[in-house]
Structures are given as structure tokens and as C-alpha cells.
Design an enzyme around this catalytic site. Structure first.
Site, PDB file in Angstrom:
ATOM      1  N   ARG A  21      -4.485 -10.771   5.994  1.00 14.48           N
ATOM      2  CA  ARG A  21      -4.819  -9.526   6.681  1.00 14.48           C
ATOM      3  C   ARG A  21      -5.772  -9.777   7.845  1.00 14.48           C
ATOM      4  NH1 ARG A  21      -4.945  -5.207   1.728  1.00 14.48           N
ATOM      5  NH2 ARG A  21      -2.697  -4.884   1.767  1.00 14.48           N
ATOM      6  N   GLU A  33       4.415 -12.826   3.315  1.00 13.56           N
ATOM      7  CA  GLU A  33       5.375 -11.905   2.699  1.00 13.56           C
ATOM      8  C   GLU A  33       6.399 -12.652   1.851  1.00 13.56           C
ATOM      9  OE1 GLU A  33       5.369  -8.749   2.361  1.00 13.56           O
ATOM     10  OE2 GLU A  33       3.672  -8.320   3.658  1.00 13.56           O
ATOM     11  N   GLN A  38       7.927 -12.872  -4.903  1.00 11.57           N
ATOM     12  CA  GLN A  38       8.021 -12.951  -6.363  1.00 11.57           C
ATOM     13  C   GLN A  38       6.743 -13.501  -6.990  1.00 11.57           C
ATOM     14  OE1 GLN A  38      11.152 -14.384  -4.960  1.00 11.57           O
ATOM     15  NE2 GLN A  38      12.740 -13.182  -5.957  1.00 11.57           N
ATOM     16  N   THR A  39       5.638 -13.331  -6.289  1.00 13.59           N
ATOM     17  CA  THR A  39       4.388 -13.923  -6.760  1.00 13.59           C
ATOM     18  C   THR A  39       3.260 -12.910  -6.646  1.00 13.59           C
ATOM     19  OG1 THR A  39       5.168 -16.046  -5.920  1.00 13.59           O
ATOM     20  CG2 THR A  39       2.827 -15.879  -6.352  1.00 13.59           C
ATOM     21  N   LEU A  76       5.181 -22.312  -7.590  1.00 14.12           N
ATOM     22  CA  LEU A  76       5.445 -20.911  -7.228  1.00 14.12           C
ATOM     23  C   LEU A  76       6.796 -20.434  -7.747  1.00 14.12           C
ATOM     24  CD1 LEU A  76       4.267 -20.339  -3.532  1.00 14.12           C
ATOM     25  CD2 LEU A  76       3.432 -19.210  -5.577  1.00 14.12           C
ATOM     26  N   GLY A  77       7.684 -21.388  -8.025  1.00 17.04           N
ATOM     27  CA  GLY A  77       9.009 -21.012  -8.522  1.00 17.04           C
ATOM     28  C   GLY A  77       9.893 -20.455  -7.406  1.00 17.04           C
ATOM     29  N   TYR A 114      12.918  -5.050   3.291  1.00 11.75           N
ATOM     30  CA  TYR A 114      11.501  -4.838   3.044  1.00 11.75           C
ATOM     31  C   TYR A 114      10.658  -5.825   3.864  1.00 11.75           C
ATOM     32  CZ  TYR A 114       6.959  -5.707   1.272  1.00 11.75           C
ATOM     33  OH  TYR A 114       5.615  -5.941   1.242  1.00 11.75           O
ATOM     34  N   ASP A 132       8.838  -0.725  -1.186  1.00  8.46           N
ATOM     35  CA  ASP A 132       8.816  -1.681  -2.299  1.00  8.46           C
ATOM     36  C   ASP A 132       8.530  -0.889  -3.573  1.00  8.46           C
ATOM     37  OD1 ASP A 132       6.127  -1.092  -2.242  1.00  8.46           O
ATOM     38  OD2 ASP A 132       5.457  -3.174  -2.339  1.00  8.46           O
ATOM     39  N   CYS A 196      -8.224  10.442  -7.998  1.00 10.78           N
ATOM     40  CA  CYS A 196      -7.231  10.186  -6.952  1.00 10.78           C
ATOM     41  C   CYS A 196      -7.366  11.204  -5.822  1.00 10.78           C
ATOM     42  CB  CYS A 196      -5.825  10.268  -7.558  1.00 10.78           C
ATOM     43  SG  CYS A 196      -4.551  10.115  -6.316  1.00 10.78           S
ATOM     44  N   CYS A 202      -0.558  16.428  -5.720  1.00  9.28           N
ATOM     45  CA  CYS A 202       0.451  15.557  -6.347  1.00  9.28           C
ATOM     46  C   CYS A 202       1.296  16.353  -7.350  1.00  9.28           C
ATOM     47  CB  CYS A 202      -0.231  14.389  -7.050  1.00  9.28           C
ATOM     48  SG  CYS A 202       0.918  13.374  -7.984  1.00  9.28           S
TER      49      CYS A 202
HETATM   50  S1  SF4 Z   1       0.330  10.191  -9.964  1.00  9.54           S
HETATM   51 FE1  SF4 Z   1      -0.421  11.457  -8.312  1.00  9.54          FE
HETATM   52  S2  SF4 Z   1      -2.510  11.959  -8.908  1.00  9.54           S
HETATM   53 FE2  SF4 Z   1      -1.889  10.234 -10.165  1.00  9.54          FE
HETATM   54  S3  SF4 Z   1      -2.588   8.424  -9.063  1.00  9.54           S
HETATM   55 FE3  SF4 Z   1      -0.477   8.801  -8.443  1.00  9.54          FE
HETATM   56  S4  SF4 Z   1      -0.636  10.064  -6.584  1.00  9.54           S
HETATM   57 FE4  SF4 Z   1      -2.616  10.138  -7.635  1.00  9.54          FE
END
Ligand code: SF4
Length: 345
Positions: A21, A33, A38-39, A76-77, A114, A132, A196, A202
Site C-alpha cells: 500500500r 495481488e 490464495q494466500t 506459498l503453494g 478481480y 471479491d 459498525c 444495514c
Molecule cells: S452486517 Fe451490516 S451492521 Fe453488521 S457489520 Fe456488516 S454492514 Fe455492519
């Protein structure tokens, strides 16, 4: 704050300091990447540093001996990744510089949708959304998407949704933000919903079914079965029995069946102990070639034979002699009907 702004703000505080980064060099991002395909991050970290130290650019990697590349990859395989890197490095070296369009990056050996999106967005800030496992999970939960992530319809839906959410000016940072969010916050088991920043909006959290997402389609594994049917005849009648147990065609009738783990040879069928125990002087005539019969989760490879049995034959229990009229009234699997349509002796 909208969805993207919330994730970017979360990332600002929580982002992981990873060695790849610290750069915008497409070559280095590509290496990271491929290692991460796979690691786990923790395991890939040292490998990345060693790889970059030894091969600081595509030219160095292209000129290396494959053995050396594989040695650096040891542990690493999935060694095809290292071989593909080496091949792609030769392509890049021939072109003179790392490709700068999505199509060219995607065309490098070992680079899929990806990886191309990750390289192009992170290195060039190109507005292409990554998809992903982490992104699928976050989007599926937040937007309550019931479509299976492993279905064609699901993948198309998620790709469109991810693309619509992408803030074009910060494509690379946002892609990394949503992947980190999935890896650290909205994790597969026991996501940290209590703390969160997306909790208020959500959908899965509010509907109390977070663990239901992402939805996956159960894929049926198709198994091959190898079957030999022997129509045993005596005085114009045929020996049949009813299938029992939990296998396919329960309750339907069939002639004598011998099953094999693998495709049998002629001799394995003709000398099979089941036939020997019935009548040692059986002469088998093949009725048709191999009949390939598909069921939902089985592919049957069936061979069928006819044989006359003597009066002294040892008929196994559970069988009955049926004439043509009775046969036409028995419930039969479609595969047996197809075999019967072939000429009777
Ligand atoms: S399910 Fe919803 S509330 Fe729970 S961590 Fe994921 S985004 Fe946040």
C-alpha cells in the site's frame, strides 16, 4: 454520509498498513495481488518483500530462471501463479512497460477480472469496482441481496451494484476500503455489527438475518455411475425385481443389475461373480452399445445384455419371472424402457 463515504471514513481510521500500500507502482501491486489470490495477508507479507527485493521490476523477473522464481515462491503453494507471473513478466518486458489499460492488464497470464480491477483501480485510480468474497458479503448484507453470489444472475447484479456505488474520483481507495471492511469488520462469522458505522442503514442488521448472507446456490455434483443390466430369460419370460432402499428409482422394476465403481471392461462384466453364481454357463449377448442416461445429479453409463438361463439356474431371491404382457404393466425407469425398446431376443 452515504455508503461509500462511510466506508472511506472507516478506512481512514482502520486501514491496514500493508507493504504494497506504500506504492502506486502497477508492477508491485500486481505482484501483491497475485500472492494474495490464495494466500492470507500475514503469510504473503514476507514473500512479497522478498520477491520485490529480488525482482524490483518486470524486466528483472522476466530475465530470471524459472527455478529461481519457483524457489522464491516455495511454501506459498499454487505454483501456477508463479509460472504465470514469470510468463506475464516476459510479456511486460517485451512491451517495454506495464500495461495501462484494463483490457491489456486483464490479458496478462494469470490475471482475472478481480485482479485486473484491483491493479487498475489501485495503481491508476481507474473507475472499475472490485468483486471479491469480502465485497460480495458486505453488499449482500447491507442491501439484503437474496440472489446467490455464485449464480450468473447474482454475479451480474452484484457487479452492477458495486460499479454504481464506486466513487470514481477515489476508486482505488474505495476498493481497498470495502475489501478491508469485509476482512476486518463485516467478517463471515460474528461480524462486529454493534460497532459498525453502517449499522443504522444495514438491511440485514435491521431484519436480524445477517448470518443468512451472502446467499450461495448449492451446486449439485454430478456423479458417474456404471451399470450393467442383464436381461435373464427362460421360456419367453424375463427375470425382474423391484428396487428398494433410498437410491434412485425406488419402487420401480429392473432386470438383474451389476454396478461398477469405474467403467468396466467386457471381461469384468462377463465373468462377474454374480453371474457365475446364477449359472456358470451363461452366454451374454449385448443388446445395445453404451446408453448414457442423465439424471439431475447422476450420469448413468449403462450397458445391457441378454442371456438364456437353464432350468438349473440359481435365481437370486426377490426376483420374479414376467412375460411380455406383465412387463408392459410394470412401473419401469425410463432407462429400462429405452433398453426394452431395443430388439428382444
Ligand atoms: S452486517 Fe451490516 S451492521 Fe453488521 S457489520 Fe456488516 S454492514 Fe455492519
Amino acid at each position: 454520509m452515504d455508503f461509500a463515504e462511510t466506508l472511506l471514513s472507516w478506512y481512514d481510521t482502520h486501514k491496514r498498513d500493508l507493504p504494497w500500500r506504500e506504492t502506486k507502482d502497477a508492477y508491485r501491486i500486481w505482484i501483491s495481488e497475485i500472492i494474495l489470490q490464495q494466500t492470507r495477508v500475514e503469510q504473503g507479507w514476507d514473500y512479497y518483500l522478498r520477491f520485490i527485493d529480488r525482482f524490483p521490476d518486470a524486466k528483472n523477473l522476466a530475465q530470471a530462471d524459472e527455478d529461481e522464481v519457483l524457489r522464491l515462491w516455495q511454501g506459498l503453494g499454487y505454483y501456477s501463479r508463479a509460472r504465470n507471473l514469470h510468463t506475464a513478466a516476459k510479456t511486460v518486458a517485451k512491451q517495454g512497460s506495464f500495461p495501462t489499460t484494463y483490457e491489456e492488464v486483464r490479458a496478462l497470464k494469470g490475471v482475472g477480472d478481480y485482479t485486473a480491477a484491483a491493479i487498475c483501480s489501485i495503481a491508476y485510480n481507474m473507475p472499475v469496482a472490485v468483486l471479491d468474497g469480502n465485497v460480495f458479503r458486505v453488499l449482500a448484507r447491507y442491501f439484503h441481496v437474496e440472489l446467490p453470489i455464485n449464480s450468473t444472475k447474482g454475479r451480474k447484479y452484484f457487479a452492477k451494484l458495486a460499479q454504481e456505488l464506486l466513487p470514481e474520483a477515489q476508486a482505488g481507495t474505495y476498493n481497498q476500503a470495502i475489501m478491508d471492511f469485509g476482512a476486518l469488520q463485516c467478517v463471515p462469522a460474528r461480524p462486529n455489527c454493534e460497532q459498525c458505522p453502517l449499522r443504522d442503514s444495514c438491511s440485514a442488521f435491521h431484519q436480524g438475518d445477517v448470518s443468512h448472507f451472502p446467499v450461495k446456490e448449492r451446486r449439485l455434483t454430478v456423479k458417474d455411475r456404471y451399470m450393467a443390466y442383464v436381461f435373464l430369460h427362460q421360456n419367453g419370460k424375463t427375470l425382474m425385481h423391484q428396487r428398494i432402499g433410498s437410491d434412485i428409482w425406488r419402487g420401480l422394476y429392473e432386470p438383474l443389475l451389476i454396478e461398477f465403481e469405474q467403467k468396466p471392461t467386457d471381461s469384468e462384466i462377463l465373468t462377474h461373480s454374480v453371474l457365475q453364481s446364477i449359472d456358470t454357463s451363461l452366454v451374454l449377448h449385448e443388446r445395445v452399445g453404451i446408453l448414457k442416461h442423465k439424471l439431475t445429479h447422476r450420469t448413468l453409463y449403462i450397458r445391457a445384455f441378454d442371456a438364456e438361463v437353464s432350468q438349473h439356474a440359481n435365481i437370486p431371491s426377490g426376483y420374479q419371472w414376467v412375460d411380455a404382457r406383465e412387463m408392459s404393466q410394470l412401473p419401469l425407469p425410463r432407462a429400462i424402457e429405452l433398453l426394452l425398446e431395443k430388439s428382444m431376443p
